[in-house]
Scaffold this motif. Structure first.
Motif, PDB file in Angstrom:
ATOM      1  N   TYR A   1       0.832  -1.207   0.000  1.00  0.00           N
ATOM      2  CA  TYR A   1       0.000   0.000   0.000  1.00  0.00           C
ATOM      3  C   TYR A   1       0.868   1.258   0.000  1.00  0.00           C
ATOM      4  CZ  TYR A   1      -3.449   3.415   1.662  1.00  0.00           C
ATOM      5  OH  TYR A   1      -4.261   4.524   1.801  1.00  0.00           O
ATOM      6  N   ALA A   2       1.878   1.282   0.856  1.00  0.00           N
ATOM      7  CA  ALA A   2       2.769   2.451   0.935  1.00  0.00           C
ATOM      8  C   ALA A   2       3.458   2.707  -0.396  1.00  0.00           C
ATOM      9  CB  ALA A   2       3.802   2.250   2.048  1.00  0.00           C
ATOM     10  N   LYS A   3       3.894   1.662  -1.057  1.00  0.00           N
ATOM     11  CA  LYS A   3       4.587   1.825  -2.340  1.00  0.00           C
ATOM     12  C   LYS A   3       3.627   2.273  -3.439  1.00  0.00           C
ATOM     13  CE  LYS A   3       8.215  -1.501  -1.299  1.00  0.00           C
ATOM     14  NZ  LYS A   3       8.754  -2.847  -1.589  1.00  0.00           N
ATOM     15  N   LEU A   4       2.447   1.654  -3.519  1.00  0.00           N
ATOM     16  CA  LEU A   4       1.502   2.010  -4.578  1.00  0.00           C
ATOM     17  C   LEU A   4       0.914   3.408  -4.401  1.00  0.00           C
ATOM     18  CD1 LEU A   4      -0.435  -1.313  -5.256  1.00  0.00           C
ATOM     19  CD2 LEU A   4       1.094  -0.098  -6.819  1.00  0.00           C
ATOM     20  N   THR A   5       0.869   3.909  -3.184  1.00  0.00           N
ATOM     21  CA  THR A   5       0.303   5.247  -2.973  1.00  0.00           C
ATOM     22  C   THR A   5       1.303   6.365  -3.247  1.00  0.00           C
ATOM     23  OG1 THR A   5       0.739   5.117  -0.589  1.00  0.00           O
ATOM     24  CG2 THR A   5      -1.469   4.481  -1.341  1.00  0.00           C
ATOM     25  N   GLU A   6       2.585   6.030  -3.431  1.00  0.00           N
ATOM     26  CA  GLU A   6       3.571   7.053  -3.783  1.00  0.00           C
ATOM     27  C   GLU A   6       3.202   7.655  -5.138  1.00  0.00           C
ATOM     28  OE1 GLU A   6       7.577   5.562  -3.714  1.00  0.00           O
ATOM     29  OE2 GLU A   6       7.299   4.709  -1.718  1.00  0.00           O
ATOM     30  N   GLY A   7       2.824   8.896  -5.155  1.00  0.00           N
ATOM     31  CA  GLY A   7       2.450   9.569  -6.391  1.00  0.00           C
ATOM     32  C   GLY A   7       1.126   9.104  -6.972  1.00  0.00           C
ATOM     33  N   ALA A   8       0.328   8.407  -6.170  1.00  0.00           N
ATOM     34  CA  ALA A   8      -0.948   7.866  -6.662  1.00  0.00           C
ATOM     35  C   ALA A   8      -1.879   8.970  -7.150  1.00  0.00           C
ATOM     36  CB  ALA A   8      -1.635   7.056  -5.569  1.00  0.00           C
ATOM     37  N   GLN A   9      -2.675   8.648  -8.164  1.00  0.00           N
ATOM     38  CA  GLN A   9      -3.672   9.598  -8.650  1.00  0.00           C
ATOM     39  C   GLN A   9      -4.834   9.717  -7.683  1.00  0.00           C
ATOM     40  OE1 GLN A   9      -4.909   8.673 -12.657  1.00  0.00           O
ATOM     41  NE2 GLN A   9      -2.811   8.665 -13.422  1.00  0.00           N
ATOM     42  N   LYS A  10      -5.163   8.585  -7.025  1.00  0.00           N
ATOM     43  CA  LYS A  10      -6.314   8.608  -6.121  1.00  0.00           C
ATOM     44  C   LYS A  10      -6.264   7.404  -5.192  1.00  0.00           C
ATOM     45  CE  LYS A  10     -11.323   9.063  -6.171  1.00  0.00           C
ATOM     46  NZ  LYS A  10     -12.518   9.083  -7.000  1.00  0.00           N
ATOM     47  N   ILE A  11      -6.618   7.623  -3.950  1.00  0.00           N
ATOM     48  CA  ILE A  11      -6.819   6.516  -3.017  1.00  0.00           C
ATOM     49  C   ILE A  11      -8.331   6.355  -2.899  1.00  0.00           C
ATOM     50  CG2 ILE A  11      -6.518   5.695  -0.651  1.00  0.00           C
ATOM     51  CD1 ILE A  11      -3.923   7.434  -0.605  1.00  0.00           C
ATOM     52  N   GLN A  12      -8.838   5.299  -3.495  1.00  0.00           N
ATOM     53  CA  GLN A  12     -10.283   5.068  -3.515  1.00  0.00           C
ATOM     54  C   GLN A  12     -10.792   4.588  -2.161  1.00  0.00           C
ATOM     55  OE1 GLN A  12     -11.209   5.628  -7.549  1.00  0.00           O
ATOM     56  NE2 GLN A  12     -12.242   3.777  -6.977  1.00  0.00           N
ATOM     57  N   CYS A  13      -9.955   3.786  -1.483  1.00  0.00           N
ATOM     58  CA  CYS A  13     -10.329   3.206  -0.200  1.00  0.00           C
ATOM     59  C   CYS A  13      -9.050   3.061   0.617  1.00  0.00           C
ATOM     60  CB  CYS A  13     -11.007   1.848  -0.436  1.00  0.00           C
ATOM     61  SG  CYS A  13     -11.398   0.933   1.059  1.00  0.00           S
ATOM     62  N   GLU A  14      -8.970   3.749   1.743  1.00  0.00           N
ATOM     63  CA  GLU A  14      -7.798   3.679   2.619  1.00  0.00           C
ATOM     64  C   GLU A  14      -7.605   2.245   3.112  1.00  0.00           C
ATOM     65  OE1 GLU A  14      -5.694   6.113   3.737  1.00  0.00           O
ATOM     66  OE2 GLU A  14      -6.666   7.837   2.810  1.00  0.00           O
ATOM     67  N   LEU A  15      -6.353   1.893   3.379  1.00  0.00           N
ATOM     68  CA  LEU A  15      -6.056   0.570   3.915  1.00  0.00           C
ATOM     69  C   LEU A  15      -6.637   0.438   5.318  1.00  0.00           C
ATOM     70  CD1 LEU A  15      -4.520  -2.110   3.424  1.00  0.00           C
ATOM     71  CD2 LEU A  15      -2.571  -1.060   4.574  1.00  0.00           C
ATOM     72  N   GLY A  16      -7.440  -0.590   5.504  1.00  0.00           N
ATOM     73  CA  GLY A  16      -8.061  -0.826   6.807  1.00  0.00           C
ATOM     74  C   GLY A  16      -8.786  -2.154   6.806  1.00  0.00           C
ATOM     75  N   GLU A  17      -9.407  -2.456   7.922  1.00  0.00           N
ATOM     76  CA  GLU A  17     -10.156  -3.704   8.040  1.00  0.00           C
ATOM     77  C   GLU A  17     -11.495  -3.557   7.328  1.00  0.00           C
ATOM     78  OE1 GLU A  17     -11.377  -6.967  11.446  1.00  0.00           O
ATOM     79  OE2 GLU A  17      -9.897  -5.418  11.888  1.00  0.00           O
ATOM     80  N   ALA A  18     -11.919  -4.634   6.700  1.00  0.00           N
ATOM     81  CA  ALA A  18     -13.208  -4.669   6.011  1.00  0.00           C
ATOM     82  C   ALA A  18     -13.959  -5.913   6.487  1.00  0.00           C
ATOM     83  CB  ALA A  18     -13.002  -4.726   4.498  1.00  0.00           C
ATOM     84  N   PHE A  19     -15.243  -5.970   6.234  1.00  0.00           N
ATOM     85  CA  PHE A  19     -16.010  -7.120   6.690  1.00  0.00           C
ATOM     86  C   PHE A  19     -15.556  -8.418   6.025  1.00  0.00           C
ATOM     87  CE2 PHE A  19     -18.367  -5.909   2.922  1.00  0.00           C
ATOM     88  CZ  PHE A  19     -18.800  -7.116   2.389  1.00  0.00           C
ATOM     89  N   PHE A  20     -14.890  -8.315   4.878  1.00  0.00           N
ATOM     90  CA  PHE A  20     -14.461  -9.499   4.130  1.00  0.00           C
ATOM     91  C   PHE A  20     -12.960  -9.746   4.186  1.00  0.00           C
ATOM     92  CE2 PHE A  20     -14.841  -5.802   1.402  1.00  0.00           C
ATOM     93  CZ  PHE A  20     -13.585  -5.734   0.815  1.00  0.00           C
ATOM     94  N   ALA A  21     -12.209  -8.869   4.859  1.00  0.00           N
ATOM     95  CA  ALA A  21     -10.751  -9.022   4.896  1.00  0.00           C
ATOM     96  C   ALA A  21     -10.173  -8.312   6.115  1.00  0.00           C
ATOM     97  CB  ALA A  21     -10.133  -8.447   3.630  1.00  0.00           C
ATOM     98  N   LYS A  22      -9.025  -8.808   6.573  1.00  0.00           N
ATOM     99  CA  LYS A  22      -8.314  -8.149   7.679  1.00  0.00           C
ATOM    100  C   LYS A  22      -7.753  -6.801   7.228  1.00  0.00           C
ATOM    101  CE  LYS A  22      -8.788 -11.293  10.821  1.00  0.00           C
ATOM    102  NZ  LYS A  22      -9.571 -11.057  12.016  1.00  0.00           N
ATOM    103  N   ARG A  23      -7.351  -6.724   5.958  1.00  0.00           N
ATOM    104  CA  ARG A  23      -6.895  -5.464   5.373  1.00  0.00           C
ATOM    105  C   ARG A  23      -7.377  -5.401   3.935  1.00  0.00           C
ATOM    106  NH1 ARG A  23      -6.294  -4.668   9.782  1.00  0.00           N
ATOM    107  NH2 ARG A  23      -4.568  -3.759  10.948  1.00  0.00           N
TER     108      ARG A  23
END
Length: 140
Positions: free
Chosen positions: A99-121
């Protein structure tokens, strides 16, 4: 059967390949430039495109992907989120690193890294090249 992705860029394939190899912990193989193509009257390569990427493959733990450049008369784009590459990470820490690498210079973060009902991250990032990535870790 094995599914792999092939991304087409408008002159950014080499930069993208190096970026993705770093993000995914991979290496670039089978890199061919347009000037390596046999000449033919049907396919004239403009001089300014000679060093653009005709094809290359990025091999990384768990998979591979290929990238290439298109010629200027055939511009491409990744559309309006009509695609997504999903990375199933090995741990919460691994998901954070990617996540840290892909967000470097990213055009948009659609969904911040976090816990979801279907995944730990889980996260969604449109990277600097306009490619939409889903980053995921689940213990199941």
């Amino acid at each position: 059967m094995r599914l792999t992705s092939y991304l087409i860029f408008n002159g950014e394939a080499e930069e993208a390949a190096n970026f993705y190899a770093g993000v995914l912990g991979g290496k670039i193989e089978n890199l061919y430039r347009y000037d390596s193509m046999p000449s033919s009257p049907e396919m004239i390569i403009p001089e300014e495109c000679a060093q653009m990427i005709l094809h290359c493959c990025i091999i990384f733990p768990g998979g591979s992907m290929s990238v290439a450049d298109t010629l200027p008369y055939d511009k491409r784009n990744f559309g309006d989120r009509g695609h997504m590459l999903t990375l199933d990470c090995d741990s919460i820490a691994h998901a954070g690193e990617v996540y840290a690498k892909l967000t470097e210079g990213a055009q948009k973060i659609q969904c911040e890294l976090g816990e979801a009902f279907f995944a730990k991250r889980y996260a969604e990032v449109v990277d600097r090249f306009g490619v939409l990535w889903a980053i995921m870790f689940d213990e199941n």
